[in-house]
Scaffold this motif. Structure first.
Motif, PDB file in Angstrom:
ATOM      1  N   ILE A  20      10.902   0.044 -12.297  1.00 37.96           N
ATOM      2  CA  ILE A  20       9.748  -0.718 -12.363  1.00 37.96           C
ATOM      3  C   ILE A  20       9.180  -0.962 -10.536  1.00 37.96           C
ATOM      4  O   ILE A  20       8.447  -0.920 -10.166  1.00 37.96           O
ATOM      5  N   GLU A  21      10.499  -1.472  -9.979  1.00 37.38           N
ATOM      6  CA  GLU A  21      10.431  -1.950  -8.698  1.00 37.38           C
ATOM      7  C   GLU A  21      10.022  -0.832  -7.826  1.00 37.38           C
ATOM      8  O   GLU A  21       9.197  -0.998  -6.855  1.00 37.38           O
ATOM      9  N   LYS A  22      10.540   0.382  -8.082  1.00 39.23           N
ATOM     10  CA  LYS A  22      10.258   1.502  -7.233  1.00 39.23           C
ATOM     11  C   LYS A  22       8.974   1.869  -7.281  1.00 39.23           C
ATOM     12  O   LYS A  22       8.432   2.287  -6.335  1.00 39.23           O
ATOM     13  N   VAL A  23       8.392   1.828  -8.606  1.00 37.31           N
ATOM     14  CA  VAL A  23       6.802   1.924  -8.904  1.00 37.31           C
ATOM     15  C   VAL A  23       6.225   1.459  -8.090  1.00 37.31           C
ATOM     16  O   VAL A  23       5.009   1.629  -7.389  1.00 37.31           O
ATOM     17  N   HIS A  24       6.568  -0.211  -8.078  1.00 34.48           N
ATOM     18  CA  HIS A  24       5.621  -1.209  -7.193  1.00 34.48           C
ATOM     19  C   HIS A  24       5.639  -0.821  -6.008  1.00 34.48           C
ATOM     20  O   HIS A  24       4.744  -1.154  -5.183  1.00 34.48           O
ATOM     21  N   ALA A  25       6.679  -0.526  -5.486  1.00 31.28           N
ATOM     22  CA  ALA A  25       6.860  -0.042  -4.021  1.00 31.28           C
ATOM     23  C   ALA A  25       6.248   1.091  -3.586  1.00 31.28           C
ATOM     24  O   ALA A  25       5.967   1.298  -2.166  1.00 31.28           O
ATOM     25  N   SER A  26       5.998   2.039  -4.372  1.00 29.61           N
ATOM     26  CA  SER A  26       5.192   3.296  -4.024  1.00 29.61           C
ATOM     27  C   SER A  26       3.750   3.138  -3.827  1.00 29.61           C
ATOM     28  O   SER A  26       3.282   4.369  -3.742  1.00 29.61           O
ATOM     29  N   LYS A  27       3.059   1.919  -4.276  1.00 27.50           N
ATOM     30  CA  LYS A  27       1.764   1.710  -3.961  1.00 27.50           C
ATOM     31  C   LYS A  27       1.169   2.411  -2.522  1.00 27.50           C
ATOM     32  O   LYS A  27       1.880   1.977  -1.688  1.00 27.50           O
TER      33      LYS A  27
END
Length: 286
Positions: free
Chosen positions: A279-286
């Motif tokens: 989830i953190e990796k997804v948030h970081a990819s914005k």
């Protein structure tokens, strides 16, 4: 080519019908005619299937794929694409290869929407509704947090389950709702836009490894060409699906998804440490 198209006998055929790897070339089987996506993946593991197009069922072997089942995690298609082309996307590719599934490319899906026999205008309308969601470790908890009762079924069983009132609702991209004719047994479609996803074009890693360098290059080039072709076809099919649904008399309901997203997010903390990391990796990819 539907999302459960299967490539058999070491052949790969593009949407346009061109065979690009001519080793015992056969035919593409669609609409789960050779089994469910899960069965196709199992076949790839034991050598009876050459490949398939899939997403959620892959999580049975690569738990990290469950990240795509988290409702309202990806904000839009651009956010999803940024994630897929960065280091996290590459990491997922390697994890699938380790399990015997070689990703050649991915196809963007239309955002997932909810079809139902009851008009859904707010998250409160989901309360107590029996809804089918795909096999995934992450989607069911989020829909339960939104108040629904979750049922997991293979896509091939959804129409009959709706017809027999075993379930009240299901969720899928508009194109699949239309192509699978769910509108025949559903009165409403709510544009919840709760998931942005891409389906992977996978071939058996053993088969891929057995090819010559020229064959591997041809296969990878054909996959990229197919991705471009599929993107254009997808746009046309999405427009046709909306038109067809309106003609069929289905009521399409537009909603403010804020309350849906807030309710779904209550489930995030229940996910295991692995999902929290992703989830953190997804948030970081914005």
């Amino acid at each position: 080519m539907t999302l459960d198209a299967i490539v058999t006998e070491n052949a790969f055929i593009t949407n346009g019908g061109e065979i690009v790897a001519k080793k015992a070339a056969r035919i593409v089987h669609d609409s789960a005619s050779l089994g469910t996506q899960r069965e196709a993946l199992e076949g790839m593991k034991i050598g009876t299937m050459g490949g398939t197009v899939s997403l959620e069922p892959v999580s049975a072997w690569v738990e990290e794929i469950g990240i795509f089942g988290v409702p309202y995690l990806f904000e839009d298609e651009e956010h999803l694409n940024n994630f897929l082309i960065n280091e996290s996307g590459d990491e997922l590719n390697e994890l699938m290869i380790d399990e015997g599934f070689k990703p050649l490319t991915y196809f963007m899906r239309a955002p997932r929407q909810i079809s139902s026999n009851k008009k859904i205008e707010s998250v409160d309308d989901l309360r107590g509704l029996n809804i089918r969601v795909p096999e995934s470790p992450t989607a069911p908890p989020a829909f339960e947090a939104m108040g629904a009762r979750v049922v997991t079924l293979p896509i091939s069983e959804v129409y009959s389950a709706l017809q027999q009132n075993v379930i009240d609702a299901q969720e899928n991209p508009i194109t699949q709702i239309y192509s699978d004719k769910f509108y025949e047994v559903q009165d409403y479609i709510t544009l919840s836009n709760h998931q942005y996803q891409a389906a992977y074009l996978l071939v058996s890693n053993d088969i891929f490894a057995s090819l010559t360098d020229d064959q591997k290059q041809a296969l990878e080039e054909a996959a990229q060409e197919t991705k471009e072709y599929e993107h254009n076809l997808h746009t046309e099919e999405l427009e046709a699906a909306f038109a067809g649904l309106e003609e069929a008399g289905v009521e399409i309901v537009e909603v403010d998804a804020t309350d849906f997203a807030e309710a779904a997010a209550q489930a995030y903390s229940s996910y295991d440490d692995l999902m929290q990391t992703w989830i953190e990796k997804v948030h970081a990819s914005k």
